[in-house]
Design an enzyme around this catalytic site. Sequence first.
Site, PDB file in Angstrom:
ATOM      1  N   ASP A 143      -2.737   3.586   7.731  1.00 12.05           N
ATOM      2  CA  ASP A 143      -2.671   2.380   6.912  1.00 12.05           C
ATOM      3  C   ASP A 143      -1.308   2.423   6.219  1.00 12.05           C
ATOM      4  O   ASP A 143      -0.632   3.455   6.198  1.00 12.05           O
ATOM      5  CB  ASP A 143      -3.831   2.319   5.900  1.00 12.05           C
ATOM      6  CG  ASP A 143      -4.058   0.881   5.403  1.00 12.05           C
ATOM      7  OD1 ASP A 143      -3.135   0.047   5.544  1.00 12.05           O
ATOM      8  OD2 ASP A 143      -5.144   0.588   4.878  1.00 12.05           O
TER       9      ASP A 143
HETATM   10  C1  BGC Z   1      -4.284  -2.806   4.344  1.00  8.10           C
HETATM   11  C2  BGC Z   1      -4.412  -2.871   5.852  1.00  8.10           C
HETATM   12  C3  BGC Z   1      -3.356  -3.767   6.413  1.00  8.10           C
HETATM   13  C4  BGC Z   1      -1.995  -3.254   5.976  1.00  8.10           C
HETATM   14  C5  BGC Z   1      -0.833  -4.071   6.514  1.00  8.10           C
HETATM   15  C6  BGC Z   1      -2.873  -2.472   3.904  1.00  8.10           C
HETATM   16  O1  BGC Z   1      -2.745  -2.679   2.542  1.00  8.10           O
HETATM   17  O2  BGC Z   1      -5.184  -1.858   3.826  1.00  8.10           O
HETATM   18  O3  BGC Z   1      -5.693  -3.330   6.190  1.00  8.10           O
HETATM   19  O4  BGC Z   1      -3.458  -3.845   7.805  1.00  8.10           O
HETATM   20  O5  BGC Z   1      -1.935  -3.278   4.563  1.00  8.10           O
HETATM   21  O6  BGC Z   1      -0.751  -5.293   5.887  1.00  8.10           O
END
Ligand code: BGC
Length: 737
Positions: free
Chosen positions: A273
């Site tokens: 993530d």
């Molecule tokens: C989220 C993810 C997301 C990523 C990219 C993170 O803050 O937890 O689900 O894909 O950001 O935007």
Amino acid sequence: MQKKLWPAVAIAAAVSAAAHAELPTPGLDFAPLSTVLNAFASAAAHRRAETLVGKMTIDEKLQFIHSEYAMSAVPGGGAGYIQGVPRLGIPDLNMADSSTGSGSTSQASTTFPSTIGLAASWDPALAWNFGKQIAIELRQQGFGMGLGGGTNLAREPRGGRLFEYLGEDPVLAGEMLAERTDGTQSQKVIATIKHYMGNEQEHGRNGGNSQIDERTMRELYLLPFEIAARRAQPGSVMCSYNRVNGTYACENSHILNDVLKNDWKFQGQVQSDWGAAQSTAPAINAGLDEEEDVGSTVYLTPTLVKQAIANGSVSTARLNDMVERKLYVMIRTGVMDDPAKAGPINFAAANAFTQSAEEQSMVLLKNASNQLPLAAGALSRIAVIGGHADAAVLTGGGSGNTRDPVTGAFAGCGGLTFGTSTGCSWWTNPWLKLNTPLVSAIQSLAPQAKVTFSGNSDQQSPFAAYTQQQISDAATLAANSDVAIVVVAQPAGEDFGDLTSLALANPTNQDALVEAVAAANPHTIVVVESGNPVLMPWKDSVSAIVEAWYPGEGGGKAIANVLFGKVNPSGKLPVTFPVRDQDTPTWGTNGAFATNPVYTEKLDMGYRWYDSQNITPMFEFGYGLSYTHFAYSGLSVLHLPGNLIDVSFNVRNDGRVAGAEVPQVYLGVPYQGEPPRRLVGWDKVGLNPGESRRVHMIVTQRMQSVWDTTNSRWQYVPGSSVFVGASSRDIRLQGHS
Ligand code: BGC
């Protein structure tokens, strides 16, 4: 070798795939979705990826394990970007969030209904199409990878990101995720499933320690990922921000290496993530293949990884494996040879899809005296109250939102006229302005009636409480109308935090509004826009309730079509709606959230909790009404070789309109610690009035098994009770295996 065995619905999907000449060969099991040809394609993709890695320099390899663009600098408004190697014919790879549509920050995107609504459709074919439709748009925007496969289970019903997930049951969530993933990858877009794992709440989001015993992990929280990973082979699994049993998910060798890559034979890549990697060598050796950068501390940079290789803490073989996994995924999904290119988008088609998806997702929760469907000809005055139903619908916030919706300029609050001083942004307060909001959609279905809106004004903050004047104006309008439709909304989203309660908030006095309107008009219908279960203290005072989730840009028309019977609702709840917060398993002391949650309820999560504790929920898992009625009869439970059971029964539409029913099969597995009932399969059956169908569901050995912690393997348990129901509690037929 242990046979891979899948639930009844998987077999139904495999059989329907057979109609498209992809008949699974007995003995090869039922996974993956596309079978034999795929195995050859996979082997060829591995060979090609390996050859390419052999030709790459160390610097080229390092570029493949780290997305180094600051998010705001990613071309096309994406979330991450990996530069290709033109001399080897490897294209760039651009990725975007895609939970409810493309999350590009700079390109117009269609807003789909939330995925909790998709789960409420219980329709695997719809999930496949959902994945496909979003992928079509991603590709046309230049993205070869979509990050939309959220599937953490609704252990914490107040979870801020529940709208991005697929409910509380691992089999329902896993099946829907597998189909969505397959639909996405059918369009040459790599699908990511997330957030792996134990990321069931936003509290303690960064580093909170989820403490889950192995059996609970295997039978509940890992299972949706396992089903999707094995059956649909997503290109990527995103490890989450939290820790699992003390170790960060992105450097947790047990969940990444032991479970995902070894037990499940996952051949794709693990990506972090955004900003979730916590180390260099430990993460790499634990199974992390790619770091996504948010510009703060980074660990898989070329410099750090080179150092780790030089000092022997990371091997070159492992680096090659990381790169090969990425290239393999690009080759197998078609992204390598046919990369995404920006092109024209058919927004009208996408909009029509969002409407039909929403129509299949709505759940009719109450319908006293057949209040619904409304008969347009019998109504001369219709009151529509609250929820900005004259202009917009609510969507979920954060990265699971579309950030530049097609419908309405996304100026702060979805193009509503709220002042910017209210702090509106797509992150926290995403009202989506509709071309056809609910009020106009109702007016067009009831052209003779006078449709009047009353409620919160767009000039006040969308979070501001209704004034006493607004509530009394609404009640007066309701008193002078034939019917009153009240819209209530529950905002939620990533970083918005988890909800403090399931009671309606923001505005806080929506319950008072409903009570006042219901007191003024006995024909009060409540439409709920939420991503979570909602408490309904007014449930007994109103005549009908419809759960519309976050309905997306087709929402106005879709809701009106259900209210007026153009569409017969067929959704069933994918989450339990409790009577009060205190009844939920995670409420603890006064609703305080644990930063380091201990999953003490073990397997008794979701409906299993209410069943094992004998707590009657307001509306149970699997529940949903229709404008017709279905009768169940003739249960037969047959044993087949390989410990399969064939559960069959008749479902008959004995009402007066066509409709679709979702018959559900639950097992009571006679083993210490198992819940009274667990879902093992379902079907969605469309029936004309008077029509009857014999439904067959094959329950596999795996679905009759428990995780044997001592021997680390699945153990088949004979002699389960079989329950066939219209919900997890409305059990119509019962037998024994
Ligand atoms: C989220 C993810 C997301 C990523 C990219 C993170 O803050 O937890 O689900 O894909 O950001 O935007």
